[in-house]
Design a protein around this motif. Structure first.
Motif, PDB file in Angstrom:
ATOM      1  N   ASN A  24      -7.613   2.664   3.624  1.00 17.26           N
ATOM      2  CA  ASN A  24      -8.650   1.925   2.275  1.00 17.26           C
ATOM      3  C   ASN A  24      -8.010   0.416   1.494  1.00 17.26           C
ATOM      4  O   ASN A  24      -8.873  -0.479   1.490  1.00 17.26           O
ATOM      5  N   ARG A  25      -6.732   0.849   1.420  1.00 21.00           N
ATOM      6  CA  ARG A  25      -6.373  -0.087   0.745  1.00 21.00           C
ATOM      7  C   ARG A  25      -6.248  -1.637   1.475  1.00 21.00           C
ATOM      8  O   ARG A  25      -6.027  -2.965   0.755  1.00 21.00           O
ATOM      9  N   ALA A  51      -2.321  10.290   3.557  1.00 20.48           N
ATOM     10  CA  ALA A  51      -1.598   8.563   2.943  1.00 20.48           C
ATOM     11  C   ALA A  51      -2.273   7.697   3.901  1.00 20.48           C
ATOM     12  O   ALA A  51      -2.642   7.003   3.478  1.00 20.48           O
ATOM     13  N   ILE A  52      -2.623   7.944   5.110  1.00 18.13           N
ATOM     14  CA  ILE A  52      -3.041   7.014   6.589  1.00 18.13           C
ATOM     15  C   ILE A  52      -4.681   6.418   6.033  1.00 18.13           C
ATOM     16  O   ILE A  52      -4.307   4.892   5.545  1.00 18.13           O
ATOM     17  N   ALA A  79       0.631  -1.218   0.607  1.00 13.84           N
ATOM     18  CA  ALA A  79       0.165   0.214   0.139  1.00 13.84           C
ATOM     19  C   ALA A  79       1.209   1.668   0.143  1.00 13.84           C
ATOM     20  O   ALA A  79       0.671   2.509  -0.839  1.00 13.84           O
ATOM     21  N   VAL A  80       2.002   0.870   0.063  1.00 16.85           N
ATOM     22  CA  VAL A  80       2.694   2.626   0.920  1.00 16.85           C
ATOM     23  C   VAL A  80       3.779   2.726  -0.212  1.00 16.85           C
ATOM     24  O   VAL A  80       3.004   4.345  -1.037  1.00 16.85           O
TER      25      VAL A  80
END
Length: 255
Positions: free
Chosen positions: A252-253, A246-247, A203-204
């Motif tokens: 969500n992902r 971003a968090i 995700a990052v």
């Protein structure tokens, strides 16, 4: 009307004004059981209670409640005042009203502390007032501890114990649509952040470079938003917004 204030449903512009001699006569009568004199004296001194109560206007408690507690201090001062001292009543009453309000605020604190700690804090506050009145300068914790013959740590602990707590969600800065909270000022750590305890690498990787850098500095290097803003060259409010975005994207992902 000029000087008109309403508190607890009371219009202060309607209150009577008494001369010193009248005040002394009413006190003597009130102390001897004259209820009419007692009521008249109290009504005539509610402006004094109001002026003292306004010193605590920044507190979270209701001003009506603070005013009513101040009235209790006024009544105690009236009952204990000695007219033989040839002293103005306000000189005697103000410290008693302040003391009553401060005790109320300490007892209403969201943090419950022991009676001994509250008593130490009360003595520390009185010592600070006396030191500052005598010197005309700010009293240090060392000065207060020396005056009370207590360790500095005890004085600090007691004064901290009666301080108003704040929430980590309280705002400290607002810039347009972006609000920086107290929690945003606190450095992140591996133990404090759930994001570092789960597999979020994939995700990052989908974040843009600046968002990844902000998260790395905040939650792996343990830097505050202020430190991140100085290093990246954007405002702290922007850091806060990008971090939250971003968090949220990561959540969500991975959900």
């Amino acid at each position: 009307m000029n000087g008109r204030v309403e508190i607890c449903g009371l219009d202060t512009s309607t209150l009577p004004k008494l001369k010193h001699e009248e005040m002394m006569e009413l006190i003597v009568k009130a102390q001897n059981g004259d209820e009419q004199a007692r009521d008249k004296f109290i009504m005539a001194n509610l402006r004094l209670v109001l002026s003292v109560s306004q010193r605590f206007a920044q507190k979270k408690q209701s001003m009506d409640d603070i005013f009513q507690v101040g009235c209790i201090g006024l009544i105690k001062a009236m009952e204990n005042f000695n007219v033989a001292y040839n002293l103005r009543f306000s000189t005697y009453a103000v410290p008693m009203i302040i003391g009553e309000i401060r005790r109320y605020l300490r007892d209403c604190s969201a943090l419950r502390v022991s009676r001994s700690v509250r008593d130490t804090a009360y003595h520390a506050l009185r010592a600070r007032q006396e030191i500052e009145r005598e010197r005309g300068d700010v009293a240090t914790v060392d000065d207060i501890a020396a005056a009370l013959n207590l360790p500095v740590s005890d004085v600090v602990y007691a004064l901290d114990g009666i301080s108003d707590p704040i929430s980590i969600f309280d705002p400290v800065y607002h810039d347009g649509d972006d609000t920086v909270l107290v929690m945003d000022q606190i450095a992140g750590s591996d133990d404090q952040n759930a994001l570092t305890r789960i597999d979020i690498d994939e995700a990052v990787e989908k974040l843009d470079e600046r968002e990844r850098k902000i998260l790395s500095m905040r939650f792996f290097e343990g830097k505050t938003q202020m430190e991140v803003s100085r290093e990246i060259g954007i405002s702290q409010a922007q850091v806060s917004r990008l971090e939250k975005t971003a968090i949220k994207a990561i959540q969500n992902r991975v959900m």
